[in-house]
Design a protein around this motif. Structure first.
Motif, PDB file in Angstrom:
ATOM      1  N   LEU A  39       0.877  -1.166   0.103  1.00  0.00           N
ATOM      2  CA  LEU A  39       0.114   0.097  -0.112  1.00  0.00           C
ATOM      3  C   LEU A  39       0.862   1.297   0.205  1.00  0.00           C
ATOM      4  N   ALA A  40       2.069   1.284   0.650  1.00  0.00           N
ATOM      5  CA  ALA A  40       2.799   2.551   0.861  1.00  0.00           C
ATOM      6  C   ALA A  40       3.290   2.587  -0.612  1.00  0.00           C
ATOM      7  N   ALA A  41       3.751   1.635  -1.366  1.00  0.00           N
ATOM      8  CA  ALA A  41       4.300   1.680  -3.001  1.00  0.00           C
ATOM      9  C   ALA A  41       3.041   2.467  -3.711  1.00  0.00           C
ATOM     10  N   ILE A  42       1.835   1.909  -3.549  1.00  0.00           N
ATOM     11  CA  ILE A  42       0.549   2.311  -4.304  1.00  0.00           C
ATOM     12  C   ILE A  42       0.516   3.876  -4.001  1.00  0.00           C
ATOM     13  N   LEU A  43       0.477   4.235  -2.659  1.00  0.00           N
ATOM     14  CA  LEU A  43       0.091   5.600  -2.118  1.00  0.00           C
ATOM     15  C   LEU A  43       1.158   6.553  -2.577  1.00  0.00           C
ATOM     16  N   PHE A  44       2.398   6.108  -2.348  1.00  0.00           N
ATOM     17  CA  PHE A  44       3.404   7.157  -2.742  1.00  0.00           C
ATOM     18  C   PHE A  44       3.951   7.366  -4.180  1.00  0.00           C
ATOM     19  N   LEU A  45       3.361   6.218  -5.155  1.00  0.00           N
ATOM     20  CA  LEU A  45       3.916   6.412  -6.547  1.00  0.00           C
ATOM     21  C   LEU A  45       3.588   7.711  -7.126  1.00  0.00           C
ATOM     22  N   PRO A  46       2.226   8.235  -7.010  1.00  0.00           N
ATOM     23  CA  PRO A  46       2.094   9.447  -7.708  1.00  0.00           C
ATOM     24  C   PRO A  46       2.752  10.469  -7.331  1.00  0.00           C
ATOM     25  N   SER A  47       2.971  10.631  -5.983  1.00  0.00           N
ATOM     26  CA  SER A  47       4.010  11.756  -5.680  1.00  0.00           C
ATOM     27  C   SER A  47       5.219  11.541  -5.855  1.00  0.00           C
ATOM     28  N   LEU A  48       5.774  10.455  -6.059  1.00  0.00           N
ATOM     29  CA  LEU A  48       7.194  10.251  -6.625  1.00  0.00           C
ATOM     30  C   LEU A  48       7.201  10.400  -8.160  1.00  0.00           C
TER      31      LEU A  48
END
Length: 260
Positions: A39-48
């Protein structure tokens, strides 16, 4: 010499390994950690992936600038909106947090808008997991609830974008209110602390976003009315707990709403 097999076809050694794996899974939250990482990968992907914040929320960030300009005193108006500006009547907690981060702490605004919302969403994920596990007594049901709730498109659109700097903490506070209320209503051994914590989080929700305060209040009422309905003799105690949470939340948030 042939190896002896257990009745199910598995060798004693493999059974011991399976038992050890199950015991390790019970002791260590390995599935939960794997889900959190995904979930961290999914949630932070747009920001990164994007150098600039995704979403909207300029009105709130203009309010944060006004707070900094006023030396962290509560401003009276917000310029550029409406004929001659609009009253500064929005719940201030998230706005003051933004002002503190981007002012005295020196966090660049675009970095704060990109990274703070997904961080809040991870906190929301944990709160939903803890609440669902308490209500269902199943780690797998709780994991499913947390994953589905935090990856629903409408939830992501409102909370994992720039507007999540305000809505994200509000949702985390609201879920936390319901979680602590569930502990208090169930007669937890730390009932008094849970009740006080629920009142404090309800106040924080009110100071963040009024819609989420309504959501939290309805959640507490639903728990009191429907959870463990067989305990009919405890309705008076439940009503008292709900009353203390509601009154405490109102009083703790009063320094703001009495000025509006």
């Amino acid at each position: 010499m042939s190896l002896q097999r257990a009745p199910g076809g598995a060798s004693p050694r493999s059974q011991r390994w399976s038992a050890a794996a199950r015991a390790a899974g019970a002791r260590w939250p390995l599935p939960e950690l794997a889900l959190a990482a995904a979930l961290a990968a999914i949630l932070f992907l747009p920001s990164l992936r994007n150098a600039l914040p995704v979403g909207y929320g300029a009105y709130w960030f203009l309010m944060a600038e006004r707070v900094i300009e006023e030396g962290f005193a509560l401003p009276h108006t917000v310029p550029f909106y409406g004929p001659g500006g609009t009253p500064f009547a929005y719940p201030p907690l998230g706005i003051y947090a933004t002002a503190l981060a981007t002012g005295p702490l020196g966090v660049p605004l675009h970095v704060y808008l990109r990274l703070f919302p997904p961080t809040c969403m991870l906190v929301v994920t944990l709160a939903i997991y803890l609440l669902a596990r308490r209500l269902t007594a199943s780690r797998w049901a709780a994991m499913a609830a947390a994953a589905m709730a935090t990856t629903t498109p409408v939830v992501v659109a409102y909370h994992n974008t720039a507007t999540g700097t305000i809505r994200g903490p509000a949702l985390a506070f609201a879920i936390g209110t319901v979680l602590l209320a569930a502990r208090a209503l169930a007669g937890d051994r730390r009932q008094l602390a849970a009740t006080a914590g629920a009142a404090a989080l309800l106040a924080s929700t009110t100071l963040s976003h009024l819609s989420y305060a309504v959501f939290a209040a309805l959640g507490v009422l639903a728990l009191a009315a429907f959870h463990e309905r067989g305990e009919r003799r405890r309705w008076g105690r439940r009503a008292a707990i709900v009353g203390v949470i509601g009154l405490g939340g109102a009083l703790l948030s009063a320094p703001w709403w009495v000025t509006v």
